[in-house]
Design an enzyme around this catalytic site. Structure first.
Site, PDB file in Angstrom:
ATOM      1  N   GLU A 188      60.060 -79.558   2.208  1.00  0.00           N
ATOM      2  CA  GLU A 188      59.000 -79.989   3.127  1.00  0.00           C
ATOM      3  C   GLU A 188      58.200 -81.161   2.570  1.00  0.00           C
ATOM      4  O   GLU A 188      57.235 -80.959   1.837  1.00  0.00           O
ATOM      5  CB  GLU A 188      58.048 -78.821   3.447  1.00  0.00           C
ATOM      6  CG  GLU A 188      56.937 -79.231   4.414  1.00  0.00           C
ATOM      7  CD  GLU A 188      55.972 -78.115   4.784  1.00  0.00           C
ATOM      8  OE1 GLU A 188      56.077 -77.005   4.226  1.00  0.00           O
ATOM      9  OE2 GLU A 188      55.109 -78.354   5.628  1.00  0.00           O
ATOM     10  N   LYS A 230      62.130 -79.574   6.406  1.00  0.00           N
ATOM     11  CA  LYS A 230      60.930 -79.338   7.222  1.00  0.00           C
ATOM     12  C   LYS A 230      60.067 -80.595   7.186  1.00  0.00           C
ATOM     13  O   LYS A 230      59.227 -80.756   6.310  1.00  0.00           O
ATOM     14  CB  LYS A 230      60.159 -78.120   6.678  1.00  0.00           C
ATOM     15  CG  LYS A 230      58.844 -77.842   7.403  1.00  0.00           C
ATOM     16  CD  LYS A 230      58.351 -76.427   7.160  1.00  0.00           C
ATOM     17  CE  LYS A 230      56.962 -76.213   7.697  1.00  0.00           C
ATOM     18  NZ  LYS A 230      56.573 -74.805   7.739  1.00  0.00           N
TER      19      LYS A 230
HETATM   20  P1  13P Z   1      51.553 -76.080  10.286  1.00  0.00           P
HETATM   21  O1  13P Z   1      52.580 -75.883  11.380  1.00  0.00           O
HETATM   22  O2  13P Z   1      50.229 -75.458  10.598  1.00  0.00           O
HETATM   23  O3  13P Z   1      51.484 -77.505   9.845  1.00  0.00           O
HETATM   24  O4  13P Z   1      52.066 -75.241   9.062  1.00  0.00           O
HETATM   25  C1  13P Z   1      53.389 -75.291   8.726  1.00  0.00           C
HETATM   26  C2  13P Z   1      53.530 -75.203   7.265  1.00  0.00           C
HETATM   27  O5  13P Z   1      54.170 -74.320   6.767  1.00  0.00           O
HETATM   28  C3  13P Z   1      52.875 -76.232   6.450  1.00  0.00           C
HETATM   29  O6  13P Z   1      53.328 -76.156   5.146  1.00  0.00           O
END
Ligand code: 13P
Length: 351
Positions: A188, A230
């Site tokens: 991510e 992600k």
């Molecule tokens: P949000 O969808 O609130 O951005 O959170 C997703 C997430 O896991 C951020 O690390």
């Protein structure tokens, strides 16, 4: 590493019509969410809230492929003594775990952050695997505006290549360690929406970040078939005077991903990043309506899945059914969006 098994888990995480519930708020973040609904954040209230979500049988069995947990939650038991991990498994979803340990200021780069938590990660992964986790998450944060940083930052020259490099390096280190522990890494790299920049700037920065991330993944020999990406969507800065349309967000995000993400990646699950519930759904839907993509595009939302159930629940046991209904509704809307079958009217009908 057994890559066939990692690939099987990764594909299940992005199975048709399903997406991921990010319920991995740190103790500090969940307190902020609970403050907004006037609920005291205690070990029990956090447990009760998450138990409510994991016992939402319609949402969990039909629309949710996996749940990202925070360390506290993976060890917690429901009121009746059933481990919360078991509730997730019984619903047919896969337990996952956030393993980064948050961010620290990056030396020599005022206002920028680096995600930490690599020390002893191999040992922690082993414990999490034994507790049932089959995937993990590590979030890197890239700021365009300089707004989250320390003193003396005005956003100029941010993000630096230094911040992009060290964060990509850490993401790849984490991903390699996960695969060695037979855990699928969610990679991510989040470019924040904060700031008044336009969508083009978000496109350019996200391109640099994704290219660097995949370069590091290759250098560190991470098997792309055994991971899930992600990313953020390509959107206008939150404070930008010119907000891009849903179609433009979808078109630019898809174009960027096609340029940067190898087809070997089993799937892409977006973060919501501060978009409203409906925006996050509409954007995902518009991308899937474009179609013809080499990977499934789905959701891995935190706020965009939980804001409504949190409000409906508001910490009261008599509101559990209402909270579960709100969660099921958002999960269904995003499930439809993951297939390009969502329509705005469906939101009104439910309301
Ligand atoms: P949000 O969808 O609130 O951005 O959170 C997703 C997430 O896991 C951020 O690390």
């Amino acid at each position: 590493m057994n890559l066939a098994d990692l690939n099987k888990v990764a594909r299940a995480m992005v199975a048709p019509g399903k997406g991921i519930l990010a319920a991995d708020e740190s103790t500090g973040t969940i307190k902020k969410r609970f403050d907004a609904i006037n609920v005291a954040s205690t070990e029990d209230s956090r447990r009760d809230y998450r138990e409510m979500l994991f016992r939402s049988s319609e949402a969990m069995s039909r629309y949710i492929s996996g749940v990202i947990l925070y360390d506290e939650t993976i060890w917690q038991k429901a009121k009746d003594g059933t481990p919360l991990v078991k509730l997730i498994e019984q619903a047919g979803a896969i337990p996952g775990i956030k393993v980064d340990e948050g961010t620290q200021p990056l030396p020599n780069c005022p206002g920028e952050l680096v995600t930490v938590g690599l020390d002893r990660l191999a040992e922690r992964l082993k414990k999490y695997y034994d507790a049932g986790a089959r995937f993990a998450k590590w979030r890197a944060v890239i700021d365009i505006a300089g707004g989250t940083g320390g003193p003396g930052t005005d956003g100029r020259g941010i993000p630096t290549m230094t911040a992009i490099d060290v964060n990509a390096h850490a993401l790849a280190r984490y991903a390699a360690l996960c695969q060695a522990a037979q855990i699928v890494p969610i990679v991510e790299p989040e470019v924040l929406m904060d700031g008044d920049h336009d969508i083009e700037r978000c496109y350019e920065v996200t391109k640099r970040v994704l290219n660097k991330t995949f370069q590091e993944l290759r250098v560190q020999r991470v098997a792309l078939e055994g991971m899930v990406l992600k990313p953020n969507m390509v959107v206008s800065g939150k404070k930008s005077a010119k907000q891009a349309s849903v179609e433009e967000v979808a078109e630019k995000t898809v174009r960027l991903l096609k340029n940067c993400v190898p087809a070997a990646v089993p799937g892409i699950a977006f973060l919501s990043g501060g978009q409203s519930d409906e925006e996050a759904t509409a954007h995902l839907n518009a991308m899937n309506a474009i179609g013809g993509l080499p990977w499934p595009l789905t959701f891995s939302y935190g706020r965009a899945l939980q804001a409504a159930p949190q409000k409906a629940w508001s910490g009261r046991s008599e509101n559990v059914a209402a909270g579960q209904r709100a969660f099921s509704h958002r999960a269904r809307m995003n499930s439809l969006a993951s297939k390009g079958e969502w329509q705005a009217e469906l939101e009104k009908k439910a309301a």
